[in-house]
Design a protein around this motif. Structure first.
Motif, PDB file in Angstrom:
ATOM      1  N   PRO A  20     -10.234  12.814   0.259  1.00 40.03           N
ATOM      2  CA  PRO A  20     -10.844  12.008  -0.657  1.00 40.03           C
ATOM      3  C   PRO A  20     -12.169  11.445  -0.497  1.00 40.03           C
ATOM      4  O   PRO A  20     -12.139  10.879   0.740  1.00 40.03           O
ATOM      5  N   GLN A 146      -1.496   1.261   4.076  1.00 45.38           N
ATOM      6  CA  GLN A 146      -1.657   2.704   4.349  1.00 45.38           C
ATOM      7  C   GLN A 146      -1.892   3.860   3.165  1.00 45.38           C
ATOM      8  O   GLN A 146      -2.679   4.406   3.122  1.00 45.38           O
ATOM      9  N   ALA A 147      -0.896   3.512   2.060  1.00 44.04           N
ATOM     10  CA  ALA A 147      -1.188   4.233   0.866  1.00 44.04           C
ATOM     11  C   ALA A 147      -2.309   3.970   0.135  1.00 44.04           C
ATOM     12  O   ALA A 147      -3.087   5.110  -0.423  1.00 44.04           O
ATOM     13  N   ALA A 149      -5.195   2.987   1.445  1.00 45.93           N
ATOM     14  CA  ALA A 149      -6.463   3.717   2.488  1.00 45.93           C
ATOM     15  C   ALA A 149      -6.271   5.377   2.510  1.00 45.93           C
ATOM     16  O   ALA A 149      -7.187   5.614   2.703  1.00 45.93           O
ATOM     17  N   THR A 150      -5.221   5.731   2.214  1.00 46.88           N
ATOM     18  CA  THR A 150      -4.963   7.249   2.157  1.00 46.88           C
ATOM     19  C   THR A 150      -5.896   7.672   1.092  1.00 46.88           C
ATOM     20  O   THR A 150      -6.615   8.707   1.224  1.00 46.88           O
ATOM     21  N   ASN A 153      -9.419   7.220   1.467  1.00 42.40           N
ATOM     22  CA  ASN A 153      -9.759   7.771   2.896  1.00 42.40           C
ATOM     23  C   ASN A 153     -10.637   6.767   3.779  1.00 42.40           C
ATOM     24  O   ASN A 153     -11.756   7.224   4.057  1.00 42.40           O
ATOM     25  N   VAL A 154     -10.116   5.752   3.835  1.00 39.86           N
ATOM     26  CA  VAL A 154     -10.850   4.670   4.812  1.00 39.86           C
ATOM     27  C   VAL A 154      -9.768   4.128   5.862  1.00 39.86           C
ATOM     28  O   VAL A 154      -8.632   4.294   5.419  1.00 39.86           O
ATOM     29  N   PRO A 155      -9.962   3.472   6.936  1.00 33.60           N
ATOM     30  CA  PRO A 155      -9.108   3.144   7.905  1.00 33.60           C
ATOM     31  C   PRO A 155      -8.414   1.659   7.295  1.00 33.60           C
ATOM     32  O   PRO A 155      -8.989   0.995   6.226  1.00 33.60           O
TER      33      PRO A 155
ATOM     34  N   ASP B 107      -6.497   1.446  16.435  1.00 31.56           N
ATOM     35  CA  ASP B 107      -7.429   1.708  15.440  1.00 31.56           C
ATOM     36  C   ASP B 107      -7.194   3.520  14.908  1.00 31.56           C
ATOM     37  O   ASP B 107      -7.345   3.728  13.890  1.00 31.56           O
ATOM     38  N   GLY B 110      -4.557   3.460  12.483  1.00 28.31           N
ATOM     39  CA  GLY B 110      -5.085   3.077  11.011  1.00 28.31           C
ATOM     40  C   GLY B 110      -5.897   4.003  10.555  1.00 28.31           C
ATOM     41  O   GLY B 110      -6.508   3.641   9.521  1.00 28.31           O
ATOM     42  N   ARG B 111      -6.061   5.168  10.977  1.00 25.77           N
ATOM     43  CA  ARG B 111      -6.948   6.100  10.170  1.00 25.77           C
ATOM     44  C   ARG B 111      -6.270   7.371   9.577  1.00 25.77           C
ATOM     45  O   ARG B 111      -5.368   8.251   9.925  1.00 25.77           O
ATOM     46  N   PRO B 112      -6.451   7.136   8.040  1.00 23.22           N
ATOM     47  CA  PRO B 112      -5.647   8.288   7.352  1.00 23.22           C
ATOM     48  C   PRO B 112      -5.740   9.734   7.920  1.00 23.22           C
ATOM     49  O   PRO B 112      -5.063  10.296   7.651  1.00 23.22           O
ATOM     50  N   LEU B 115      -3.576   9.955  10.765  1.00 23.41           N
ATOM     51  CA  LEU B 115      -1.806  10.004  10.357  1.00 23.41           C
ATOM     52  C   LEU B 115      -1.427  11.119   9.450  1.00 23.41           C
ATOM     53  O   LEU B 115      -0.438  11.505   9.831  1.00 23.41           O
ATOM     54  N   ARG B 116      -2.373  11.566   8.662  1.00 22.78           N
ATOM     55  CA  ARG B 116      -1.956  13.063   8.008  1.00 22.78           C
ATOM     56  C   ARG B 116      -1.473  14.084   9.098  1.00 22.78           C
ATOM     57  O   ARG B 116      -0.672  14.714   8.674  1.00 22.78           O
ATOM     58  N   GLN B 146       5.362   6.263   8.331  1.00 19.36           N
ATOM     59  CA  GLN B 146       5.157   6.556   6.967  1.00 19.36           C
ATOM     60  C   GLN B 146       4.432   7.789   6.847  1.00 19.36           C
ATOM     61  O   GLN B 146       4.588   8.615   6.033  1.00 19.36           O
TER      62      GLN B 146
END
Lengths: 277, 277
Positions: A20, A146-147, A149-150, A153-155, B107, B110-112, B115-116, B146
């Motif tokens: 995104p 997290q939801a 930020a996803t 698309n940022v930390p 760090d 915390g990065r989507p 994590l994906r 998550q």
């Protein structure tokens, strides 16, 4: 080998949905599929139309050989209203009320199907806003952070009351809890957040807003800018220390019989759906 | 109005990607697009081929008028190896080493974008395994839980050392921390996890494995079954209390100069890529 259009459409959808708000160049897609840029441009026009018609999000396309596409997820108000009504129904359950008027919400904040929509809904408010990071408070704010930020698309960064030895140097602030007026301390690893970041603050539940306000002052210590605040649920209080925020639902357990729970949509409509998407 | 094939392919991709491991019926798609089931079947064949060719995941299709499709995300080993090499490079940084040999990883967790891929990679191991919930320990295990739960499309639950008053009745166990041999207590809200659940246990970092073992015994208290354990990083220890687990990276800070860090791929290859996808 040249990829067929049908296959390109499927893969481009997957590719863009997983990135995104990032610009993907025509050149990248042309190489990925061994196809002409003119064909890719036609594909993107189809994606743009389908994303729009199905309320998936905005596909910004930059024309020309040096152009590309950027997918910005959003949620249309009709879907948002339906989602919030679902949440209101789920939370309107007296067995969720705990001693002290607290409300059990951890099950909902542990469900990926709900969190995905929470993320898309909150991201909708910031379609045109530059954001560098999402900040939340441990532990229960994390899933929502997290939801969101996803989708942006940022930390995301996690502020703690009890800094662990695995966080390294931290920056801390004292803050006043809104309801009980105690002074507490919250801290964030220095390394987590670059100075000068544009930060969206989120949390699971807000009463007076002391934690949110504390996080806002912590953003200030990192020389950053608070672009907004969003919470899953807001409770009823006589006085709030944060004046600008977005909430998805409003929960009130202070009814006359001391046991009941009254749940209503939060202020998301007036905060998010001010202009047509 | 009947939806065009190109638009259907885009929307079906989005729809299925957002509902991993759930069976969606042909009837549902036929109504959604006002199209014949035979056309939908052809669409699904295209999606299946493209998902397979691009390493997006498996599209299981059930033939016949009562059939449907179920999307099961996975990550092919080539992509996994590339991803793990990226992580190894990122973590191989002496400035991450904290006093006591701890390693700063917040760090990355915390990065989507990371994590994906963590979620897809771990989910790959359980393509054919029924899982009801993911369990982790507060706070730092939450992002990974998550991420994995999102790909498995099941809820995640958070075990805490300091149960809050907003959790309601809890079940607790005592456990021995693996490294320092202290006895600690961890607890989980009763309401979070149905009894008899099949649970995948995850955490950010494992040394001796005391926390993982504690969570496993907690699953037992809920009369559940542990289907597996997965960690982002494992450290070097002389003795481990958990014998079966999957790790993405192996981190060692106990080098002779006391300052260095040695990072290597974890055991994911031998745990996940035992059969061809």
């Amino acid at each position: 080998m040249k990829t067929r259009r049908a296959d390109r459409l499927v893969d481009m959808t997957d590719y863009l949905l997983n990135r995104p708000r990032k610009l993907v160049s025509l050149t990248h897609f042309a190489e990925r599929y061994d196809s002409a840029k003119s064909s890719i441009s036609e594909d993107l026009a189809i994606l743009k139309r389908a994303f729009h018609e199905r309320g998936i999000g905005l596909l910004e396309t930059l024309p020309g050989a040096a152009g590309g596409a950027r997918f910005v997820p959003y949620m249309l108000q009709a879907e948002a209203d339906e989602f919030i009504n679902e949440l209101v129904t789920e939370v309107s359950d007296e067995t969720r009320v705990l001693p002290g008027g607290y409300v059990f919400l951890s099950d909902l904040l542990g469900r990926p199907d709900i969190l995905r929509r929470v993320g898309r809904l909150i991201a909708t408010q910031y379609i045109n806003t530059e954001i560098d990071a999402v900040m939340t408070a441990a532990t229960k704010g994390v899933p929502m952070a997290q939801a969101v930020a996803t989708e942006l698309n940022v930390p995301f960064v996690i502020v703690r009351n009890d800094s662990k030895i695995t966080e390294g140097p931290t920056m801390s602030v004292n803050y006043l809890t809104g309801s009980s007026k105690r002074v507490e301390k919250m801290e964030l690893s220095r390394r987590s957040l670059p100075t000068g970041s544009r930060v969206l603050v989120v949390d699971d539940f807000m009463k007076a807003g002391g934690t949110i306000k504390g996080m806002m002052s912590l953003v200030g210590e990192f020389e950053g800018t608070v672009v907004g605040a969003a919470v899953f649920a807001e409770g009823r209080v006589s006085e709030r220390v944060v004046d600008k925020y977005t909430s998805l639902i409003h929960v009130d357990t202070l009814t006359s019989d001391g046991n009941g729970i009254t749940v209503a949509p939060g202020n998301y409509q007036s905060e998010i759906y001010t202009t047509e998407l």
